[in-house]
Design a protein around this motif. Sequence first.
Motif, PDB file in Angstrom:
ATOM      1  N   TYR A  43       0.843  -1.200   0.000  1.00  0.00           N
ATOM      2  CA  TYR A  43       0.000   0.000   0.000  1.00  0.00           C
ATOM      3  C   TYR A  43       0.886   1.261   0.000  1.00  0.00           C
ATOM      4  CZ  TYR A  43      -2.714   3.705   2.205  1.00  0.00           C
ATOM      5  OH  TYR A  43      -3.269   4.919   2.516  1.00  0.00           O
ATOM      6  N   LEU A  44       1.906   1.227   0.870  1.00  0.00           N
ATOM      7  CA  LEU A  44       2.833   2.372   0.958  1.00  0.00           C
ATOM      8  C   LEU A  44       3.576   2.589  -0.359  1.00  0.00           C
ATOM      9  CD1 LEU A  44       4.675   2.141   4.386  1.00  0.00           C
ATOM     10  CD2 LEU A  44       3.796   4.242   3.346  1.00  0.00           C
ATOM     11  N   ALA A  45       4.012   1.479  -0.963  1.00  0.00           N
ATOM     12  CA  ALA A  45       4.762   1.571  -2.223  1.00  0.00           C
ATOM     13  C   ALA A  45       3.901   2.229  -3.306  1.00  0.00           C
ATOM     14  CB  ALA A  45       5.227   0.188  -2.665  1.00  0.00           C
ATOM     15  N   ILE A  46       2.641   1.822  -3.375  1.00  0.00           N
ATOM     16  CA  ILE A  46       1.736   2.399  -4.379  1.00  0.00           C
ATOM     17  C   ILE A  46       1.564   3.902  -4.095  1.00  0.00           C
ATOM     18  CG2 ILE A  46      -0.661   2.427  -5.238  1.00  0.00           C
ATOM     19  CD1 ILE A  46      -0.705  -0.657  -4.619  1.00  0.00           C
ATOM     20  N   GLN A  53       9.727  -3.626  -7.995  1.00  0.00           N
ATOM     21  CA  GLN A  53      11.033  -4.276  -8.239  1.00  0.00           C
ATOM     22  C   GLN A  53      12.154  -3.613  -7.434  1.00  0.00           C
ATOM     23  OE1 GLN A  53      11.537  -6.459 -11.063  1.00  0.00           O
ATOM     24  NE2 GLN A  53       9.341  -6.465 -11.478  1.00  0.00           N
ATOM     25  N   ASP A  54      11.873  -2.427  -6.897  1.00  0.00           N
ATOM     26  CA  ASP A  54      12.916  -1.607  -6.266  1.00  0.00           C
ATOM     27  C   ASP A  54      13.121  -2.040  -4.805  1.00  0.00           C
ATOM     28  OD1 ASP A  54      14.515   0.362  -5.207  1.00  0.00           O
ATOM     29  OD2 ASP A  54      13.163   2.024  -5.680  1.00  0.00           O
ATOM     30  N   GLU A  55      13.974  -3.067  -4.634  1.00  0.00           N
ATOM     31  CA  GLU A  55      14.164  -3.652  -3.304  1.00  0.00           C
ATOM     32  C   GLU A  55      14.644  -2.606  -2.288  1.00  0.00           C
ATOM     33  OE1 GLU A  55      16.851  -7.016  -3.257  1.00  0.00           O
ATOM     34  OE2 GLU A  55      16.015  -7.713  -1.356  1.00  0.00           O
ATOM     35  N   ALA A  56      15.647  -1.810  -2.688  1.00  0.00           N
ATOM     36  CA  ALA A  56      16.194  -0.809  -1.755  1.00  0.00           C
ATOM     37  C   ALA A  56      15.122   0.227  -1.403  1.00  0.00           C
ATOM     38  CB  ALA A  56      17.410  -0.119  -2.389  1.00  0.00           C
ATOM     39  N   GLY A  57      14.333   0.617  -2.383  1.00  0.00           N
ATOM     40  CA  GLY A  57      13.259   1.592  -2.141  1.00  0.00           C
ATOM     41  C   GLY A  57      12.223   1.033  -1.173  1.00  0.00           C
ATOM     42  N   LEU A  58      11.927  -0.267  -1.308  1.00  0.00           N
ATOM     43  CA  LEU A  58      10.940  -0.896  -0.424  1.00  0.00           C
ATOM     44  C   LEU A  58      11.489  -1.000   1.007  1.00  0.00           C
ATOM     45  CD1 LEU A  58       9.736  -3.743  -2.845  1.00  0.00           C
ATOM     46  CD2 LEU A  58       8.399  -1.766  -2.123  1.00  0.00           C
ATOM     47  N   VAL A  59      12.780  -1.358   1.110  1.00  0.00           N
ATOM     48  CA  VAL A  59      13.399  -1.449   2.443  1.00  0.00           C
ATOM     49  C   VAL A  59      13.388  -0.069   3.105  1.00  0.00           C
ATOM     50  CG1 VAL A  59      15.573  -1.889   3.679  1.00  0.00           C
ATOM     51  CG2 VAL A  59      14.800  -3.478   1.911  1.00  0.00           C
ATOM     52  N   ALA A  60      13.667   0.970   2.324  1.00  0.00           N
ATOM     53  CA  ALA A  60      13.650   2.337   2.873  1.00  0.00           C
ATOM     54  C   ALA A  60      12.247   2.687   3.382  1.00  0.00           C
ATOM     55  CB  ALA A  60      14.096   3.340   1.804  1.00  0.00           C
ATOM     56  N   LEU A  61      11.236   2.206   2.680  1.00  0.00           N
ATOM     57  CA  LEU A  61       9.855   2.469   3.143  1.00  0.00           C
ATOM     58  C   LEU A  61       9.617   1.819   4.516  1.00  0.00           C
ATOM     59  CD1 LEU A  61       7.514   1.946   0.030  1.00  0.00           C
ATOM     60  CD2 LEU A  61       8.066   4.096   1.175  1.00  0.00           C
ATOM     61  N   ILE A  62      10.149   0.600   4.700  1.00  0.00           N
ATOM     62  CA  ILE A  62       9.973  -0.077   6.003  1.00  0.00           C
ATOM     63  C   ILE A  62      10.671   0.737   7.091  1.00  0.00           C
ATOM     64  CG2 ILE A  62      10.373  -2.186   7.364  1.00  0.00           C
ATOM     65  CD1 ILE A  62      10.456  -3.765   4.752  1.00  0.00           C
ATOM     66  N   LEU A  63      11.890   1.214   6.764  1.00  0.00           N
ATOM     67  CA  LEU A  63      12.687   1.920   7.773  1.00  0.00           C
ATOM     68  C   LEU A  63      12.111   3.297   8.121  1.00  0.00           C
ATOM     69  CD1 LEU A  63      16.287   1.050   6.496  1.00  0.00           C
ATOM     70  CD2 LEU A  63      15.031  -0.002   8.394  1.00  0.00           C
TER      71      LEU A  63
END
Length: 223
Positions: A43-46, A53-63
Amino acid sequence: MKQLSIAIDGPASSGKSTVAKILAKKLDFVYCDTGSMYRALTYLAIKEGIDFQDEAGLVALILNNSISFKQAEEGQLVFVNNVDVTNEIRQPDVTNGVSFVAMHAKVRSKMVALQQEIGRLGGVVMDGRDIGTAVLPNAEVKIFLVASVQERAERRYKENIEKGITTDFDTLKQEIEQRDHVDSTREVSPLVQAKDAIKIDTTGMNIEEVVLAIEAIIHSKAE
Ligand code: DC
């Protein structure tokens, strides 16, 4: 009741969350729906325009964001940065993207650490895809729930109608098959039955029957 850890895994719409919620309430255990964590991230990614596909971007969202839960009478509420997104994370755009977000090793290791923290003290019913294999490998009770694709699609179709989400049945069935495929064939912690898990085929069973079957297993382990 001993503070057992109960892991419930299985494919999409196999009834995991419904039975896990009922069991947690009956046992007065913590309930953790791990799929909702991957959904909250999707949901956040959208919302933030981060590519799946952006693993680093997704990890940054978690952090950089908080994902939290609250146990309520109607089940587990999910919050992103303290905003209730319980309904938003069940919408089709999230449902169809979540398997791609959950594929990434670094995303999974962050999520697994959060889930292990929730399960640290036991007294937990946790459902997902890799609970018995990766998150709580020492869980005393491991259940692997399966059901035919046709029946799972019918259950999800009814649930969607109740929630006011309009879907075409055949499309829904195809989406479930697609999600099963991605979840079972990914490299990191794919959906597989743990060696010591007990498989229950819930095709043709109602919720009460599934709950009773799992309760019998729990009691046999608690003795
Ligand atoms: O249980 P669910 O349908 O809400 O899960 C959403 C997605 O999240 C599912 O397609 C796969 C992923 N998932 C996962 O990879 N590992 C988990 N422990 C839970 C869910």
